[in-house]
Design a protein around this motif. Sequence first.
Motif, mmCIF file in Angstrom:
data_model
loop_
_atom_site.group_PDB
_atom_site.id
_atom_site.type_symbol
_atom_site.label_atom_id
_atom_site.label_comp_id
_atom_site.label_asym_id
_atom_site.label_seq_id
_atom_site.Cartn_x
_atom_site.Cartn_y
_atom_site.Cartn_z
ATOM 1 N N ILE A 1 47.448 44.945 39.863
ATOM 2 C CA ILE A 1 47.345 43.975 40.581
ATOM 3 C C ILE A 1 47.527 41.842 39.855
ATOM 4 C CG2 ILE A 1 44.715 43.290 40.948
ATOM 5 C CD1 ILE A 1 45.514 42.678 43.724
ATOM 6 N N GLY A 2 46.523 42.249 38.138
ATOM 7 C CA GLY A 2 46.047 41.620 38.128
ATOM 8 C C GLY A 2 47.493 40.548 37.583
ATOM 9 N N THR A 3 48.410 41.802 37.112
ATOM 10 C CA THR A 3 49.743 40.843 36.873
ATOM 11 C C THR A 3 50.759 39.708 37.708
ATOM 12 O OG1 THR A 3 51.054 42.839 37.469
ATOM 13 C CG2 THR A 3 50.540 42.820 35.610
ATOM 14 N N ALA A 4 50.106 39.801 38.250
ATOM 15 C CA ALA A 4 50.784 38.885 39.517
ATOM 16 C C ALA A 4 49.954 37.408 39.931
ATOM 17 C CB ALA A 4 50.773 39.614 40.867
ATOM 18 N N GLN A 5 49.127 37.121 39.114
ATOM 19 C CA GLN A 5 47.780 36.650 39.496
ATOM 20 C C GLN A 5 48.350 35.217 38.148
ATOM 21 O OE1 GLN A 5 46.788 35.767 42.536
ATOM 22 N NE2 GLN A 5 47.367 38.366 42.517
ATOM 23 N N ARG A 6 48.145 36.075 37.059
ATOM 24 C CA ARG A 6 48.085 35.586 35.473
ATOM 25 C C ARG A 6 49.013 36.017 34.587
ATOM 26 N NH1 ARG A 6 44.094 30.944 35.778
ATOM 27 N NH2 ARG A 6 44.202 31.510 33.765
ATOM 28 N N ILE A 7 49.119 35.387 33.606
ATOM 29 C CA ILE A 7 49.623 35.524 32.678
ATOM 30 C C ILE A 7 48.452 36.269 31.655
ATOM 31 C CG2 ILE A 7 51.797 35.378 30.513
ATOM 32 C CD1 ILE A 7 53.216 33.479 32.105
ATOM 33 N N HIS A 8 48.644 36.501 31.294
ATOM 34 C CA HIS A 8 47.413 37.940 30.214
ATOM 35 C C HIS A 8 47.810 37.761 29.437
ATOM 36 C CE1 HIS A 8 43.645 39.176 30.483
ATOM 37 N NE2 HIS A 8 43.248 40.043 30.044
ATOM 38 N N PHE A 9 47.530 37.831 28.151
ATOM 39 C CA PHE A 9 47.723 37.825 26.907
ATOM 40 C C PHE A 9 45.947 38.193 26.103
ATOM 41 C CE2 PHE A 9 52.042 35.464 27.315
ATOM 42 C CZ PHE A 9 52.997 36.250 27.178
ATOM 43 N N ASN A 10 45.808 38.096 26.873
ATOM 44 C CA ASN A 10 43.655 38.625 26.358
ATOM 45 C C ASN A 10 43.137 40.304 26.251
ATOM 46 O OD1 ASN A 10 42.040 37.807 25.039
ATOM 47 N ND2 ASN A 10 40.903 37.186 26.678
ATOM 48 N N ASN A 11 44.463 41.044 25.804
ATOM 49 C CA ASN A 11 44.089 42.571 26.077
ATOM 50 C C ASN A 11 43.419 42.827 25.076
ATOM 51 O OD1 ASN A 11 46.176 42.672 28.076
ATOM 52 N ND2 ASN A 11 47.934 41.704 26.801
ATOM 53 N N ALA A 12 43.163 41.938 23.672
ATOM 54 C CA ALA A 12 42.576 42.719 22.889
ATOM 55 C C ALA A 12 40.918 42.135 23.181
ATOM 56 C CB ALA A 12 42.722 41.519 21.875
ATOM 57 N N GLY A 13 40.834 41.329 24.109
ATOM 58 C CA GLY A 13 39.459 40.788 25.250
ATOM 59 C C GLY A 13 39.329 41.833 26.063
#
Length: 405
Positions: A19-31
Amino acid sequence: METSRLTDQEIQQLRGETIGTAQRIHFNNAGASLPPDVVVQTMTDYLNEEATYGGYETEAKYHGQLENVYTLIARLINANVDEVAIAENASTAWGIAFNGIDFKKGDVVITCEMEYVTNLIGFLNVQKQFGVEVKVIPNDEKGNFSLKALEDAITPQTKLIAVTEIASTTGCMIPIVEIGKIARKHNILYLVDACQSAGHVPIDVKEIGCDMLSVTGRKYLRAPRGTGFLFVRKEIQDRIKPIFIDNHATDWVSLNDYQLRNDARRYELYEKNRALTLGLGKAIEYALNIGLDRIWDRIQYLAALLRAQLAQIDGITVHDFGDRKCGIVTFSVEGFDAATIKSRLAEDHINVTVGKAVSTLIYMEKNHLKSVVRASIHYYNTEEEIQILSKSLEAIIRSAIAKVV
Ligand SMILES: Cc1ncc(COP(=O)(O)O)c(C=O)c1O
């Protein structure tokens, strides 16, 4: 065997399951990565059953699935199931392994520049407590871990080699298989922090030749927060003493005696969050179904694309030194501190984070870095998202130039 690339169609399907991929561009995968929906569903279903039928009753019903989590972990890292313990996070897993070693005065621990802060504090602790000496192997002039310097540093006093494969504030990796060969040759204990590696690169503890390996769930594994695990090789389990035991870790033999379990679960306590354990298992199953080789291939491709785009932008310096690079991309933007870049990107719904010097202090100080912007790529990111990040950064830089003019 040739790795088959994840296709665009597969990426779209995997994104549709998160679901999150539709909300944000998430480049904090190391977090912390965005978990697949099925991981969240697994946990909420379990919690609802606990609330409806009782915690112990639900545990009994799910006994098979809970046991299967150990099998999944073992498959993920090519361990045996009796070499795996579940932990709350990587720090606990690492701390149990490290503090289980019988250090004495004069012992030497060898580590790398990229070692994680908590581990460095652990070394200082045994330095103060027992007089253990800590040696740091400097990277060579190209930014690579020096196997030669490691060989040269080893003496009969070397008790442990402890390294972090992927540091939290650099995109470089160290050669843990080659280090393992040296550790085995000299018969030295070998502890690998694979916190940022699991779910990111394939891990094979037999190939690495490590004695202990620690992992967290929430990062590249896409598992829930508050999960992790520890691998301890069967042959050394009697050398690594559990620091705390209960009646899960032991069997009562008589009123005056107990016997430790004959597997790595001697490093666990009885009580843990069963819903999170199942979530961890589901996330591992999800990654295994995609294939770790394919995940790693996709991450390398996307990270190389981002580094290439950033290199084209005036005012941006990429800091990932060395020949082996991973999905963590670190950089600075001239005239901006990392925190400002993070908050400006957040306005465009892009998640990156600030890599602080303290996380990887030796490396950061050596390279005169106080903080860096960290954009950590996962396989579910897309070329288009990378393009948007680059455009946003260009716009931020342009706005500063416009103000000056
Ligand atoms: C390389 C590395 N090791 C260990 C840790 C600690 O992991 P946890 O927070 O799960 O204890 C981190 C967290 O960022 C990390 O990046």
